[in-house]
Motif scaffolding. Structure first.
Motif, mmCIF file in Angstrom:
data_model
loop_
_atom_site.group_PDB
_atom_site.id
_atom_site.type_symbol
_atom_site.label_atom_id
_atom_site.label_comp_id
_atom_site.label_asym_id
_atom_site.label_seq_id
_atom_site.Cartn_x
_atom_site.Cartn_y
_atom_site.Cartn_z
ATOM 1 N N PHE A 1 0.767 -1.097 -0.032
ATOM 2 C CA PHE A 1 0.122 -0.038 0.075
ATOM 3 C C PHE A 1 0.887 1.409 0.004
ATOM 4 O O PHE A 1 0.633 2.220 -0.604
ATOM 5 C CB PHE A 1 -0.805 0.011 1.163
ATOM 6 N N LYS A 2 2.068 1.258 0.744
ATOM 7 C CA LYS A 2 2.887 2.515 0.709
ATOM 8 C C LYS A 2 3.602 2.703 -0.667
ATOM 9 O O LYS A 2 3.517 3.655 -1.213
ATOM 10 C CB LYS A 2 4.277 2.086 1.515
ATOM 11 N N ASN A 3 3.814 1.639 -1.549
ATOM 12 C CA ASN A 3 4.314 1.743 -2.661
ATOM 13 C C ASN A 3 2.996 2.157 -3.809
ATOM 14 O O ASN A 3 3.609 3.079 -4.539
ATOM 15 C CB ASN A 3 4.636 0.304 -3.527
ATOM 16 N N GLY A 4 1.797 1.724 -3.463
ATOM 17 C CA GLY A 4 0.716 2.126 -4.290
ATOM 18 C C GLY A 4 0.583 3.680 -4.087
ATOM 19 O O GLY A 4 0.063 4.270 -4.963
ATOM 20 N N LEU A 5 0.566 4.080 -2.735
ATOM 21 C CA LEU A 5 0.313 5.768 -2.485
ATOM 22 C C LEU A 5 1.424 6.290 -3.088
ATOM 23 O O LEU A 5 1.049 7.601 -3.780
ATOM 24 C CB LEU A 5 0.437 5.661 -0.892
ATOM 25 N N LYS A 6 2.647 5.984 -3.057
ATOM 26 C CA LYS A 6 3.636 6.779 -3.832
ATOM 27 C C LYS A 6 3.581 6.728 -5.130
ATOM 28 O O LYS A 6 3.816 7.926 -5.775
ATOM 29 C CB LYS A 6 5.032 6.263 -3.338
ATOM 30 N N THR A 7 3.077 5.777 -5.982
ATOM 31 C CA THR A 7 3.222 5.635 -7.292
ATOM 32 C C THR A 7 1.972 6.481 -7.751
ATOM 33 O O THR A 7 2.143 7.383 -8.816
ATOM 34 C CB THR A 7 3.010 4.259 -7.799
ATOM 35 N N THR A 8 0.738 6.631 -7.020
ATOM 36 C CA THR A 8 -0.458 7.360 -7.438
ATOM 37 C C THR A 8 0.057 8.699 -7.071
ATOM 38 O O THR A 8 -0.375 9.538 -8.086
ATOM 39 C CB THR A 8 -1.432 6.924 -6.375
ATOM 40 N N GLN A 9 0.809 9.174 -6.253
ATOM 41 C CA GLN A 9 1.161 10.571 -6.096
ATOM 42 C C GLN A 9 2.076 11.043 -7.188
ATOM 43 O O GLN A 9 2.108 12.167 -7.707
ATOM 44 C CB GLN A 9 1.543 10.850 -4.874
ATOM 45 N N ASN A 10 2.990 10.293 -7.830
ATOM 46 C CA ASN A 10 3.803 10.443 -8.905
ATOM 47 C C ASN A 10 3.340 10.712 -10.133
ATOM 48 O O ASN A 10 3.305 11.412 -10.823
ATOM 49 C CB ASN A 10 5.077 9.501 -8.886
ATOM 50 N N VAL A 11 2.392 9.537 -10.415
ATOM 51 C CA VAL A 11 1.930 9.339 -11.762
ATOM 52 C C VAL A 11 0.478 10.123 -11.793
ATOM 53 O O VAL A 11 -0.123 10.512 -12.858
ATOM 54 C CB VAL A 11 1.761 8.030 -12.450
ATOM 55 N N LYS A 12 -0.101 10.587 -10.680
ATOM 56 C CA LYS A 12 -1.255 11.073 -10.595
ATOM 57 C C LYS A 12 -2.438 10.391 -11.184
ATOM 58 O O LYS A 12 -3.224 11.121 -12.344
ATOM 59 C CB LYS A 12 -1.257 12.605 -11.262
ATOM 60 N N ALA A 13 -2.556 9.144 -10.875
ATOM 61 C CA ALA A 13 -3.638 8.342 -11.683
ATOM 62 C C ALA A 13 -3.884 7.167 -10.676
ATOM 63 O O ALA A 13 -2.758 6.419 -10.121
ATOM 64 C CB ALA A 13 -3.193 7.635 -12.880
ATOM 65 N N LEU A 14 -5.173 6.741 -10.201
ATOM 66 C CA LEU A 14 -5.468 5.628 -9.401
ATOM 67 C C LEU A 14 -6.711 5.142 -10.019
ATOM 68 O O LEU A 14 -7.861 5.649 -10.192
ATOM 69 C CB LEU A 14 -6.068 6.085 -8.141
ATOM 70 N N ASN A 15 -6.695 3.849 -10.684
ATOM 71 C CA ASN A 15 -8.060 3.316 -11.180
ATOM 72 C C ASN A 15 -8.466 2.563 -10.314
ATOM 73 O O ASN A 15 -7.698 1.401 -9.509
ATOM 74 C CB ASN A 15 -7.480 2.398 -12.561
ATOM 75 N N VAL A 16 -9.752 2.177 -9.932
ATOM 76 C CA VAL A 16 -10.531 1.188 -9.183
ATOM 77 C C VAL A 16 -11.376 0.403 -10.049
ATOM 78 O O VAL A 16 -12.296 0.654 -10.654
ATOM 79 C CB VAL A 16 -11.449 2.053 -8.301
ATOM 80 N N THR A 17 -11.091 -0.710 -9.818
ATOM 81 C CA THR A 17 -11.857 -1.959 -10.609
ATOM 82 C C THR A 17 -12.712 -2.529 -9.790
ATOM 83 O O THR A 17 -12.161 -2.871 -8.700
ATOM 84 C CB THR A 17 -10.978 -2.874 -11.333
ATOM 85 N N VAL A 18 -14.106 -2.326 -9.966
ATOM 86 C CA VAL A 18 -15.148 -3.044 -9.036
ATOM 87 C C VAL A 18 -15.435 -4.321 -9.826
ATOM 88 O O VAL A 18 -16.011 -4.166 -10.953
ATOM 89 C CB VAL A 18 -16.146 -1.909 -8.871
ATOM 90 N N GLN A 19 -15.723 -5.551 -9.142
ATOM 91 C CA GLN A 19 -16.103 -6.662 -9.653
ATOM 92 C C GLN A 19 -16.716 -7.364 -8.537
ATOM 93 O O GLN A 19 -16.349 -7.348 -7.483
ATOM 94 C CB GLN A 19 -14.719 -7.336 -10.534
ATOM 95 N N LYS A 20 -17.508 -8.571 -9.139
ATOM 96 C CA LYS A 20 -18.069 -9.287 -8.180
ATOM 97 C C LYS A 20 -17.168 -10.552 -7.645
ATOM 98 O O LYS A 20 -16.249 -10.849 -8.515
ATOM 99 C CB LYS A 20 -19.074 -10.222 -8.841
#
Length: 232
Positions: free
Chosen positions: A128-147
């Motif tokens: 999650f730390k890496n995910g937060l850092k990457t999101t802040q760098n690339v300014k993109a966060l995709n959320v996929t919703v599935q069953k």
């Protein structure tokens, strides 16, 4: 030395009998001289007293000068500490005033951003730390919703829907589910598609923790980058 009164023979002063004629002689006592001790100098105590007064006075003047020289340094140090403390307090106050707390009810974008932020800061999970850092760098966060499918063995399936957080376009192991009672369940997907359960937190506690960390502005900033996609 004296002479015998009878024969005139010289004899000592303390001799009682003339050695020449045998005449009995009277002993002549030497005059006693009295020794008078010298009188003490009356001015000596005054001199000693004056010297002591001068020494004490000189010592007092020296200590007073040292105190005056040291006092400005202490005052300056105190002022410097007070100034530094004032700046620190002002900076903290400015930071607190510019941060806007999160409300308990958020939209879908800010919800995903808050969950990512909590997983990185509170759970202290490296993924999650890496995910937060990457999101802040690339300014993109995709959320996929599935069953949730039958082959996804989850400890907490929640409402039967699983959410995937993907910073940018890279594959991501970050997952979460939501329960009916507003509880968030955190997962990371490892090799062989194994879902590793990290823990759960009530939504109210999650928001409270983020506000205590003054992370409201960060969550809102990330929320601007979120894109939600549903996979049916």
């Amino acid at each position: 030395m004296r002479n015998c009164p009878k024969c005139g023979h010289p004899v000592e002063d303390d001799t009682t009998k003339c050695p020449n004629c045998g005449q009995i002689l009277a002993v002549t006592k030497a005059p006693v001289t009295s020794v008078v001790p010298p009188k003490p100098h009356r001015w000596l105590p005054w001199v000693v007293g004056i010297v002591l007064i001068l020494l004490i006075g000189g010592l007092g003047v020296q200590m007073s000068r040292q105190h005056r020289n040291a006092k400005p340094q202490v005052t300056q140090t105190t002022k410097t500490k007070a100034k530094h403390s004032s700046k620190t307090s002002q900076a903290s106050a400015n930071k607190a005033s510019t941060n806007q707390a999160l409300a308990n009810k958020l939209d879908g974008n800010d919800t995903a951003a808050a969950i990512l932020y909590y997983g990185a800061t509170k759970l202290n999970n490296q993924d999650f730390k890496n995910g937060l850092k990457t999101t802040q760098n690339v300014k993109a966060l995709n959320v996929t919703v599935q069953k949730i499918t039958s082959n996804q063995h989850l400890d907490h399936a929640g409402q039967g829907i699983i959410y995937t957080l993907t910073p940018g376009k890279t594959a991501s192991p970050l997952r979460y589910t939501l329960d009916q009672d507003q509880k968030v369940n955190f997962y990371v997907v490892k090799d062989n598609n194994q879902y590793n359960y990290l823990g759960s937190v009530a939504w109210h506690d999650l928001v409270t923790t983020i506000n205590q960390q003054q992370g409201g502005n960060t969550v809102r900033q990330i929320g601007k980058f979120v894109k939600v996609q549903e996979n049916k």
